[in-house]
Scaffold this motif. Structure first.
Motif, PDB file in Angstrom:
ATOM      1  N   GLY A  37       0.825  -1.190   0.000  1.00 10.55           N
ATOM      2  CA  GLY A  37       0.000   0.000   0.000  1.00 10.55           C
ATOM      3  C   GLY A  37       0.858   1.238   0.000  1.00 10.55           C
ATOM      4  O   GLY A  37       2.075   1.170  -0.059  1.00 10.55           O
ATOM      5  N   SER A  38       0.209   2.357   0.074  1.00 10.77           N
ATOM      6  CA  SER A  38       0.891   3.632   0.002  1.00 10.77           C
ATOM      7  C   SER A  38       0.894   4.347   1.339  1.00 10.77           C
ATOM      8  O   SER A  38      -0.088   4.302   2.074  1.00 10.77           O
ATOM      9  N   SER A  39       1.980   5.007   1.604  1.00 13.56           N
ATOM     10  CA  SER A  39       2.016   6.009   2.663  1.00 13.56           C
ATOM     11  C   SER A  39       1.638   7.318   1.974  1.00 13.56           C
ATOM     12  O   SER A  39       1.915   7.510   0.795  1.00 13.56           O
ATOM     13  N   TYR A  40       0.991   8.215   2.710  1.00 15.59           N
ATOM     14  CA  TYR A  40       0.567   9.457   2.068  1.00 15.59           C
ATOM     15  C   TYR A  40       0.368  10.575   3.076  1.00 15.59           C
ATOM     16  O   TYR A  40       0.240  10.341   4.283  1.00 15.59           O
ATOM     17  N   ALA A  41       0.344  11.803   2.544  1.00 17.31           N
ATOM     18  CA  ALA A  41      -0.038  13.012   3.262  1.00 17.31           C
ATOM     19  C   ALA A  41      -0.853  13.833   2.267  1.00 17.31           C
ATOM     20  O   ALA A  41      -0.379  14.140   1.175  1.00 17.31           O
ATOM     21  N   ILE A  42      -2.085  14.157   2.642  1.00 19.65           N
ATOM     22  CA  ILE A  42      -2.999  14.844   1.724  1.00 19.65           C
ATOM     23  C   ILE A  42      -3.666  16.010   2.439  1.00 19.65           C
ATOM     24  O   ILE A  42      -4.105  15.869   3.581  1.00 19.65           O
ATOM     25  N   ALA A  57       1.180   6.241   7.485  1.00 16.95           N
ATOM     26  CA  ALA A  57       2.472   5.570   7.297  1.00 16.95           C
ATOM     27  C   ALA A  57       2.169   4.088   7.135  1.00 16.95           C
ATOM     28  O   ALA A  57       1.667   3.442   8.060  1.00 16.95           O
ATOM     29  N   ALA A  58       2.463   3.557   5.959  1.00 25.21           N
ATOM     30  CA  ALA A  58       2.101   2.169   5.663  1.00 25.21           C
ATOM     31  C   ALA A  58       3.235   1.194   5.947  1.00 25.21           C
ATOM     32  O   ALA A  58       3.062  -0.014   5.806  1.00 25.21           O
ATOM     33  N   GLY A  59       4.412   1.687   6.324  1.00 23.02           N
ATOM     34  CA  GLY A  59       5.547   0.792   6.537  1.00 23.02           C
ATOM     35  C   GLY A  59       6.086   0.239   5.241  1.00 23.02           C
ATOM     36  O   GLY A  59       6.895  -0.688   5.228  1.00 23.02           O
ATOM     37  N   ASN A  60       5.654   0.821   4.125  1.00 22.96           N
ATOM     38  CA  ASN A  60       6.081   0.338   2.812  1.00 22.96           C
ATOM     39  C   ASN A  60       7.446   0.891   2.433  1.00 22.96           C
ATOM     40  O   ASN A  60       7.952   1.821   3.051  1.00 22.96           O
ATOM     41  N   ASP A  64      13.871   2.676  -1.992  1.00 25.60           N
ATOM     42  CA  ASP A  64      14.888   2.098  -1.109  1.00 25.60           C
ATOM     43  C   ASP A  64      14.880   2.621   0.327  1.00 25.60           C
ATOM     44  O   ASP A  64      15.877   2.504   1.032  1.00 25.60           O
ATOM     45  N   LYS A  65      13.764   3.189   0.782  1.00 23.40           N
ATOM     46  CA  LYS A  65      13.620   3.608   2.174  1.00 23.40           C
ATOM     47  C   LYS A  65      12.243   3.179   2.675  1.00 23.40           C
ATOM     48  O   LYS A  65      11.245   3.297   1.968  1.00 23.40           O
ATOM     49  N   ARG A  66      12.201   2.671   3.910  1.00 23.91           N
ATOM     50  CA  ARG A  66      10.926   2.281   4.518  1.00 23.91           C
ATOM     51  C   ARG A  66      10.337   3.495   5.227  1.00 23.91           C
ATOM     52  O   ARG A  66      11.015   4.170   5.997  1.00 23.91           O
ATOM     53  N   ILE A  67       9.054   3.774   4.979  1.00 22.22           N
ATOM     54  CA  ILE A  67       8.366   4.909   5.595  1.00 22.22           C
ATOM     55  C   ILE A  67       7.666   4.414   6.849  1.00 22.22           C
ATOM     56  O   ILE A  67       6.709   3.645   6.780  1.00 22.22           O
ATOM     57  N   ILE A  68       8.166   4.849   8.018  1.00 17.28           N
ATOM     58  CA  ILE A  68       7.613   4.353   9.281  1.00 17.28           C
ATOM     59  C   ILE A  68       6.805   5.410  10.028  1.00 17.28           C
ATOM     60  O   ILE A  68       6.106   5.084  10.994  1.00 17.28           O
ATOM     61  N   GLN A  69       6.888   6.663   9.595  1.00 14.31           N
ATOM     62  CA  GLN A  69       6.088   7.707  10.223  1.00 14.31           C
ATOM     63  C   GLN A  69       5.807   8.802   9.209  1.00 14.31           C
ATOM     64  O   GLN A  69       6.689   9.190   8.434  1.00 14.31           O
ATOM     65  N   VAL A  70       4.558   9.295   9.206  1.00 16.50           N
ATOM     66  CA  VAL A  70       4.176  10.457   8.411  1.00 16.50           C
ATOM     67  C   VAL A  70       3.431  11.404   9.340  1.00 16.50           C
ATOM     68  O   VAL A  70       2.460  10.999   9.981  1.00 16.50           O
ATOM     69  N   CYS A  71       3.912  12.648   9.432  1.00 17.14           N
ATOM     70  CA  CYS A  71       3.276  13.674  10.268  1.00 17.14           C
ATOM     71  C   CYS A  71       2.828  14.831   9.387  1.00 17.14           C
ATOM     72  O   CYS A  71       3.485  15.145   8.390  1.00 17.14           O
ATOM     73  N   ILE A  72       1.726  15.473   9.769  1.00 17.24           N
ATOM     74  CA  ILE A  72       1.237  16.653   9.046  1.00 17.24           C
ATOM     75  C   ILE A  72       0.778  17.709  10.034  1.00 17.24           C
ATOM     76  O   ILE A  72       0.362  17.397  11.147  1.00 17.24           O
ATOM     77  N   TRP A  73       0.873  18.983   9.604  1.00 18.91           N
ATOM     78  CA  TRP A  73       0.361  20.097  10.381  1.00 18.91           C
ATOM     79  C   TRP A  73       0.283  21.320   9.473  1.00 18.91           C
ATOM     80  O   TRP A  73       0.881  21.359   8.412  1.00 18.91           O
ATOM     81  N   MET A 119       4.675  18.613   6.107  1.00 19.76           N
ATOM     82  CA  MET A 119       4.703  17.161   6.142  1.00 19.76           C
ATOM     83  C   MET A 119       6.106  16.707   6.505  1.00 19.76           C
ATOM     84  O   MET A 119       7.094  17.275   6.028  1.00 19.76           O
ATOM     85  N   SER A 120       6.185  15.698   7.365  1.00 18.32           N
ATOM     86  CA  SER A 120       7.479  15.063   7.630  1.00 18.32           C
ATOM     87  C   SER A 120       7.321  13.554   7.545  1.00 18.32           C
ATOM     88  O   SER A 120       6.256  13.021   7.848  1.00 18.32           O
ATOM     89  N   ARG A 121       8.411  12.899   7.099  1.00 17.53           N
ATOM     90  CA  ARG A 121       8.441  11.430   7.012  1.00 17.53           C
ATOM     91  C   ARG A 121       9.670  10.940   7.733  1.00 17.53           C
ATOM     92  O   ARG A 121      10.753  11.495   7.570  1.00 17.53           O
ATOM     93  N   ALA A 122       9.515   9.875   8.507  1.00 21.13           N
ATOM     94  CA  ALA A 122      10.662   9.187   9.091  1.00 21.13           C
ATOM     95  C   ALA A 122      10.967   7.989   8.196  1.00 21.13           C
ATOM     96  O   ALA A 122      10.080   7.171   7.912  1.00 21.13           O
ATOM     97  N   LEU A 123      12.209   7.909   7.735  1.00 23.97           N
ATOM     98  CA  LEU A 123      12.632   6.884   6.773  1.00 23.97           C
ATOM     99  C   LEU A 123      13.769   6.059   7.376  1.00 23.97           C
ATOM    100  O   LEU A 123      14.673   6.624   7.994  1.00 23.97           O
TER     101      LEU A 123
END
Length: 129
Positions: A37-42, A57-60, A64-73, A119-123
């Motif tokens: 699935g997809s990680s996203y910020a909309i 954050a889908a953990g996908n 070549d990087k795993r997305i483990i956190q997506v934050c928005i504000w 938006m921030s992503r932890a990779l």
């Protein structure tokens, strides 16, 4: 690694989408164990008076990087508007599971200050479980 992006919202633009779909391994690579699935910020504008955001954050693995956190504000004139929310994928030591979709919102104030969608992503390495 944390990746942060900001987009100035233009009134009437409608929707801002950051979407990171699952990308498979390169030829000869090892298939990463991950929730498909997809990680996203909309961010979606409603009637030019309100902004609604959602993040997951889908953990996908994406590029070549795993997305483990997506934050928005949202911010305006350097001040946070509404809540900062984060979706966190979880690992049981063998596989990653997507975090819940998280939502936030803020009113537009029609001032000359533009609203910013943040938006921030932890990779991490796709080899980490």
């Amino acid at each position: 690694m944390v990746d942060v992006q900001q987009v100035e919202i233009t009134r009437g633009a409608g929707e801002i989408v950051f979407d990171w779909p699952e990308t498979g391994p390169k030829h000869g690579g090892v298939t990463p164990q991950a929730t498909w699935g997809s990680s996203y910020a909309i961010s979606t504008e409603t009637l030019e008076v309100r902004f609604d955001g959602k993040a997951k954050a889908a953990g996908n693995v994406f590029v070549d990087k795993r997305i483990i956190q997506v934050c928005i504000w949202y911010t305006r004139a350097g001040v946070q508007k509404g809540d900062k929310v984060c979706s966190n994928a979880t690992s049981d030591g063998f596989r990653w599971t997507a975090g819940p979709e998280r939502t936030t919102w803020c009113w537009d104030d029609l001032s000359s200050d533009h609203t910013i969608f943040n938006m921030s992503r932890a990779l991490i390495s796709p080899k980490v479980f």
